[in-house]
Enzyme design. Structure first.
Site, PDB file in Angstrom:
ATOM      1  N   ASP A  67       0.812  -1.220   0.000  1.00 50.42           N
ATOM      2  CA  ASP A  67       0.000   0.000   0.000  1.00 50.42           C
ATOM      3  C   ASP A  67       0.849   1.276   0.000  1.00 50.42           C
ATOM      4  O   ASP A  67       2.075   1.219   0.179  1.00 50.42           O
ATOM      5  CB  ASP A  67      -0.966  -0.012   1.196  1.00 50.42           C
ATOM      6  CG  ASP A  67      -0.286  -0.410   2.515  1.00 50.42           C
ATOM      7  OD1 ASP A  67       0.958  -0.447   2.561  1.00 50.42           O
ATOM      8  OD2 ASP A  67      -1.005  -0.693   3.480  1.00 50.42           O
ATOM      9  N   ASP A 136      -7.516  -2.042  14.228  1.00 48.58           N
ATOM     10  CA  ASP A 136      -8.904  -2.371  13.876  1.00 48.58           C
ATOM     11  C   ASP A 136      -8.986  -3.667  13.061  1.00 48.58           C
ATOM     12  O   ASP A 136      -9.994  -3.959  12.428  1.00 48.58           O
ATOM     13  CB  ASP A 136      -9.583  -1.200  13.138  1.00 48.58           C
ATOM     14  CG  ASP A 136      -8.872  -0.821  11.839  1.00 48.58           C
ATOM     15  OD1 ASP A 136      -7.941  -1.553  11.433  1.00 48.58           O
ATOM     16  OD2 ASP A 136      -9.245   0.198  11.235  1.00 48.58           O
TER      17      ASP A 136
HETATM   18  C1  GLP Z   1      -0.597   0.511   8.499  1.00 48.04           C
HETATM   19  C2  GLP Z   1      -0.217  -0.383   7.325  1.00 48.04           C
HETATM   20  C3  GLP Z   1      -0.404  -1.847   7.652  1.00 48.04           C
HETATM   21  C4  GLP Z   1       0.247  -2.181   8.987  1.00 48.04           C
HETATM   22  C5  GLP Z   1      -0.391  -1.342  10.071  1.00 48.04           C
HETATM   23  C6  GLP Z   1       0.147  -1.636  11.452  1.00 48.04           C
HETATM   24  O1  GLP Z   1      -1.938   0.758   8.594  1.00 48.04           O
HETATM   25  N1  GLP Z   1      -0.985  -0.048   6.175  1.00 48.04           N
HETATM   26  O2  GLP Z   1       0.146  -2.644   6.611  1.00 48.04           O
HETATM   27  O3  GLP Z   1       0.107  -3.539   9.257  1.00 48.04           O
HETATM   28  O4  GLP Z   1      -0.135   0.024   9.757  1.00 48.04           O
HETATM   29  O5  GLP Z   1       1.340  -0.949  11.655  1.00 48.04           O
HETATM   30  P1  GLP Z   1       2.319  -1.183  12.867  1.00 48.04           P
HETATM   31  O6  GLP Z   1       3.115  -2.371  12.507  1.00 48.04           O
HETATM   32  O7  GLP Z   1       3.155   0.062  12.918  1.00 48.04           O
HETATM   33  O8  GLP Z   1       1.500  -1.382  14.074  1.00 48.04           O
END
Ligand code: GLP
Length: 263
Positions: A67, A136
Site C-alpha cells: 500500500d 482495527d
Molecule cells: C498501516 C499499514 C499496515 C500495517 C499497520 C500496522 O496501517 N498499512 O500494513 O500492518 O499500519 O502498523 P504497525 O506495525 O506500525 O503497528
C-alpha cells in the site's frame, strides 16, 4: 493456520526472517509481498544482516508492496516508498526494476490500480506475503467493511488508523485520508502468508482474526480461509488467544512429526 508464539519482538523478527530466507534460498526469483509499519522493521533488519553476513541474495527477488498513502510523493519522508528504501531496499541487493510500490500520486488512479494487479499476475503471483495488522484488524489498508474479495483500489482510512499512524507525522491533520491498497482478494492469492504482530495493542485484533468469525469488519480474519498462513506473534500479542496452549503444543511437536514421517 500455524500460530507461533515467541517471547518478544526480537524473536518474532528472527523467526520470520528464517521463513523469508528459506523461501529465497529455495526460489531465488521469489516474488515477495512486503508490508510497512513498525512491526516488520525487525524482520527487515534481520534480512539485511543475513544479506551482509551470510550472503542472502536478493538479486533475483521481485517485490510488491501492499500500500501507499494517496498524495505523498515517493521522496516524502512519511511515504511508504521512502520507508521501504530507507529501511530495506537500499541495504540489500534487490534491483530497482524489481521493486514495485503503489504510486500515491498517479493521475489515473483506477487504471493504475488495475495495472498494479496485472503486474502482480504477470510476475507469476506473490510467493510469500508479509503482513502486519492494524488495531482495527486491517491488513494493508483494508479497513473495516472492505470486501473480502476486494482488489487493489483506493480506500478511505478510519479515524482510528489516522490516529495510530499520526505518530509518524508532525500533526494529525498531515496524515493522508486515503490510501491505495492491495485488496483482501489480492492478498489471499499469495501462495504463502506470514502475519506478524507484537505488543498488547495487537492482542485483541489477533484474537479476533485467528479465533473470531470471518468478517469484513476485521479484514485479517480472511486469513482463516488461506491454506498456508503462519502467524508469528510475541507473548503480549498472544494474550487474548484462547487456544494459546494448543498452539504452543503444536509448535513444540512440529519437528517430532517431521522427524517421524521422514526418518
Ligand atoms: C498501516 C499499514 C499496515 C500495517 C499497520 C500496522 O496501517 N498499512 O500494513 O500492518 O499500519 O502498523 P504497525 O506495525 O506500525 O503497528
Amino acid at each position: 493456520m500455524e500460530i507461533i508464539i515467541k517471547n518478544n519482538y526480537s524473536e518474532i523478527s528472527i523467526e520470520a526472517s528464517g521463513i523469508v530466507a528459506n523461501q529465497i534460498k529455495s526460489k531465488p526469483n521469489t516474488v515477495l509481498g512486503l508490508a510497512t509499519g513498525s512491526t516488520p522493521l525487525g524482520l527487515y533488519k534481520e534480512l539485511i544482516r543475513l544479506h551482509i553476513n551470510e550472503g542472502l541474495d536478493f538479486s533475483k527477488v521481485i517485490s510488491f508492496n501492499l500500500d501507499e498513502y494517496i498524495g505523498l510523493s515517493k521522496d516524502h519522508p512519511q511515504s511508504y516508498n521512502y520507508f521501504m528504501y530507507h529501511n530495506f531496499f537500499k541495504k540489500v541487493n534487490i534491483p530497482a526494476n524489481n521493486i514495485h510500490i503503489p504510486n500515491g500520486i498517479s493521475v489515473k488512479q483506477l487504471e493504475y490500480c488495475e495495472q498494479y494487479e496485472s503486474l502482480i499476475k504477470n510476475s507469476g503471483g506473490i510467493d510469500l506475503q508479509i503482513l502486519g495488522i492494524g488495531r482495527d484488524g486491517h491488513i494493508a489498508f483494508n479497513e473495516p467493511s472492505s470486501s473480502l474479495s476486494s482488489r487493489t483500489r483506493i480506500k478511505t482510512l478510519t479515524q482510528k488508523t489516522i490516529k495510530d499512524n499520526s505518530r509518524f507525522f508532525k500533526n494529525i491533520s498531515d496524515v493522508p485520508r486515503f490510501a491505495i491498497t492491495m485488496g483482501v482478494g489480492t492478498i489471499m492469492e499469495a501462495k504463502k502468508i506470514i502475519l506478524l504482530a507484537s505488543g498488547s495493542s495487537k492482542a485483541e485484533p489477533i484474537a479476533q482474526s485467528v479465533e473470531g468469525p470471518i468478517t469484513s469488519m476485521h479484514s485479517a480474519s480472511a486469513i482463516q480461509l488461506h491454506p498456508n498462513t503462519t502467524i508469528v506473534v510475541d507473548r503480549q500479542a498472544s494474550k487474548e488467544l484462547k487456544e494459546k496452549k494448543y498452539y504452543n503444543w503444536v509448535y513444540k511437536n512440529k519437528n517430532v512429526i517431521y522427524n517421524q514421517s521422514y526418518n
